[in-house]
Design an enzyme around this catalytic site. Structure first.
Site, PDB file in Angstrom:
ATOM      1  N   TYR A 227      79.934 -41.951 -16.687  1.00  0.00           N
ATOM      2  CA  TYR A 227      79.884 -41.245 -17.966  1.00  0.00           C
ATOM      3  C   TYR A 227      81.289 -40.802 -18.372  1.00  0.00           C
ATOM      4  CZ  TYR A 227      74.762 -40.983 -17.718  1.00  0.00           C
ATOM      5  OH  TYR A 227      73.415 -41.278 -17.664  1.00  0.00           O
TER       6      TYR A 227
ATOM      7  N   PHE B  51      69.104 -47.142 -27.949  1.00  0.00           N
ATOM      8  CA  PHE B  51      70.257 -46.665 -28.722  1.00  0.00           C
ATOM      9  C   PHE B  51      70.185 -47.091 -30.185  1.00  0.00           C
ATOM     10  CE2 PHE B  51      72.217 -47.026 -24.358  1.00  0.00           C
ATOM     11  CZ  PHE B  51      72.206 -45.655 -24.132  1.00  0.00           C
ATOM     12  N   THR B  52      68.977 -47.006 -30.771  1.00  0.00           N
ATOM     13  CA  THR B  52      68.817 -47.360 -32.181  1.00  0.00           C
ATOM     14  C   THR B  52      68.714 -46.143 -33.083  1.00  0.00           C
ATOM     15  OG1 THR B  52      66.421 -47.535 -31.840  1.00  0.00           O
ATOM     16  CG2 THR B  52      67.714 -49.565 -31.677  1.00  0.00           C
TER      17      THR B  52
ATOM     18  N   SER C  45      66.801 -40.790 -23.056  1.00  0.00           N
ATOM     19  CA  SER C  45      66.661 -41.083 -24.497  1.00  0.00           C
ATOM     20  C   SER C  45      65.278 -40.687 -25.003  1.00  0.00           C
ATOM     21  CB  SER C  45      66.949 -42.551 -24.791  1.00  0.00           C
ATOM     22  OG  SER C  45      68.324 -42.826 -24.719  1.00  0.00           O
ATOM     23  N   PRO C  46      64.843 -39.440 -24.762  1.00  0.00           N
ATOM     24  CA  PRO C  46      63.476 -39.037 -25.124  1.00  0.00           C
ATOM     25  C   PRO C  46      63.229 -38.899 -26.621  1.00  0.00           C
ATOM     26  CG  PRO C  46      64.725 -37.143 -24.375  1.00  0.00           C
ATOM     27  CD  PRO C  46      65.579 -38.351 -24.110  1.00  0.00           C
TER      28      PRO C  46
END
Length: 308
Positions: free
Chosen positions: A52, A224-225, A217-218
Site C-alpha cells: 500500500y 474499482f468502478t 471494497s464494501p
C-alpha cells in the site's frame, strides 16, 4: 460496535476494520484524527499491506503518525498483508520474512496481530509458507495468520503444511459485488448467469471452517468502478431502499450498506477504505443495525440480484 469471535484463535475482533491504503494523502494530524475516531467508535482493528503506497509507505505513515502506549497497543489489532511484488506474487520463506520485518519497522511495533497472504501465488510451495509462519510465530512477530482472495482449495493446499489456523480470508464483497452470496441463492438455475459460482464456494467453506471473511471494497459497485451509494444513474432503486432503511434505523446509507454485510450469519468483517472520520462513524453505527430478512433481500434484489 458488533464484535465477532474467531473460534480457532479465541480472539474477539470488531465487525468493522479500518483500512489504511489511502492515508498518504493525509498529514500526520489527520491520520491521528482518523485513527482516534475509529477507536472511539469501536473500530480497533487496522488493515495494512506492505504494497500500500509502495514499499511500506502507508505502514510508515501510520507508524510515524500514531504512537500507542504498551497498554493501548494491547487494545488494538494490527493486520498486514504480504506477497505482492512488482509484476508477480511471492510466498517464498525469504520474502515473507523480509516483508514482515519491513512492516514491523514501518509500523514501529514489535508484532503483527494478524498476517495475511495477499493474493494467491501460482508458484506457491506450502512448505515454504509453513517455514515462514513457524518462524514468525515462534519469534513472537506474528500472532495469527490468514489469507486474502484465496479459494477453498488454495486454503486446503496451504493447510497440508501450515500448522497455524488460517482464520481470515479477505475477499471483495458489497451489495452489488456479491457473487459469493448470489451464486448460492440461484443454485441449479441453469438459465441464470447468477448461478455460476465464480468463487468456488468461498462462503460456505468459510462457515464450515470457522474462517472470518473480511469484505474489501464494501461500497464499490464492482472492481474499482466507483461507489454505488449515491449513484442514481446506475443504482436508483438500490439507493431508494438504502435511503428508506437509513431513515428507519436512524443511520446513513453507508450504515445500511455496512449492515447488509454484518447481518449475514457468516459473521463477516467490513474493511473500510475511507479517509473521512465521519464515514468511519457511519459504518460503525451501521454494524449494530440488524436488518430483517425481508429488508436484507430487498437490498439484494434492488442491487440487481435475482431471488428465483
Amino acid at each position: 460496535m458488533k464484535q465477532l469471535h474467531s473460534s480457532p484463535l479465541d480472539l474477539t475482533v470488531p465487525s468493522v476494520v479500518l483500512g489504511l491504503m489511502r492515508i498518504p494523502e493525509l498529514d500526520d494530524e489527520q491520520i491521528r484524527t482518523l485513527v482516534k475516531t475509529a477507536i472511539d467508535a469501536g473500530v480497533t482493528m487496522f488493515d495494512h499491506a506492505d504494497v500500500y503506497g509502495g514499499d511500506h509507505l502507508c505502514e510508515r505513515r501510520f507508524g510515524d503518525a500514531v504512537t500507542f502506549s504498551p497498554a493501548e497497543r494491547e487494545q488494538v489489532i494490527i493486520q498486514s498483508k504480504v506477497g505482492i511484488r512488482d509484476g508477480y506474487f511471492d510466498f517464498s520463506t525469504e520474502h515473507i520474512l523480509e516483508a514482515v520485518d519491513g512492516s514491523l519497522r514501518a509500523l514501529r511495533t514489535d508484532h503483527l496481530d494478524v498476517l495475511l497472504l495477499h493474493r494467491p501465488d501460482a508458484l506457491v510451495e506450502p512448505d515454504e509458507v509453513a517455514a515462514a509462519f513457524d518462524r514468525l510465530e515462534s519469534s513472537g512477530k506474528v500472532k495469527a495468520f490468514g489469507v486474502s482472495n484465496h479459494t477453498p482449495y488454495q486454503v486446503e493446499l496451504l493447510k497440508r503444511s501450515v500448522h497455524q489456523p488460517l482464520a481470515f480470508n479477505q475477499v471483495q464483497l458489497s451489495i452489488t459485488h456479491a457473487n459469493l452470496i448470489a451464486a448460492g441463492v440461484a443454485s441449479n438455475m441453469a438459465a441464470l448467469d447468477q448461478s455460476i459460482d465464480r468463487d468456488n464456494g468461498i462462503l460456505d467453506y468459510a462457515r464450515l471452517n470457522d474462517i472470518v471473511l473480511q469484505a474489501w471494497s464494501p461500497y464499490q459497485a464492482g472492481f474499482f468502478t466507483g461507489p454505488f451509494i449515491g449513484d442514481r444513474e446506475h443504482y436508483a432503486e438500490l439507493n431508494d431502499v438504502l435511503d428508506e432503511l437509513a431513515a428507519k434505523y436512524d443511520v446513513t446509507p453507508t450504515g445500511i450498506a455496512t449492515s447488509w454485510i454484518t447481518r449475514h450469519p457468516a459473521g463477516m468483517q467490513v474493511i473500510l477504505g475511507t479517509t473521512k472520520p465521519e464515514r468511519v462513524q457511519q459504518a460503525a453505527a451501521g454494524s449494530d443495525v440488524v436488518l430483517t430478512k425481508p429488508e436484507w433481500y430487498r437490498l439484494f434484489t434492488a442491487a440487481g440480484h435475482t431471488v428465483p
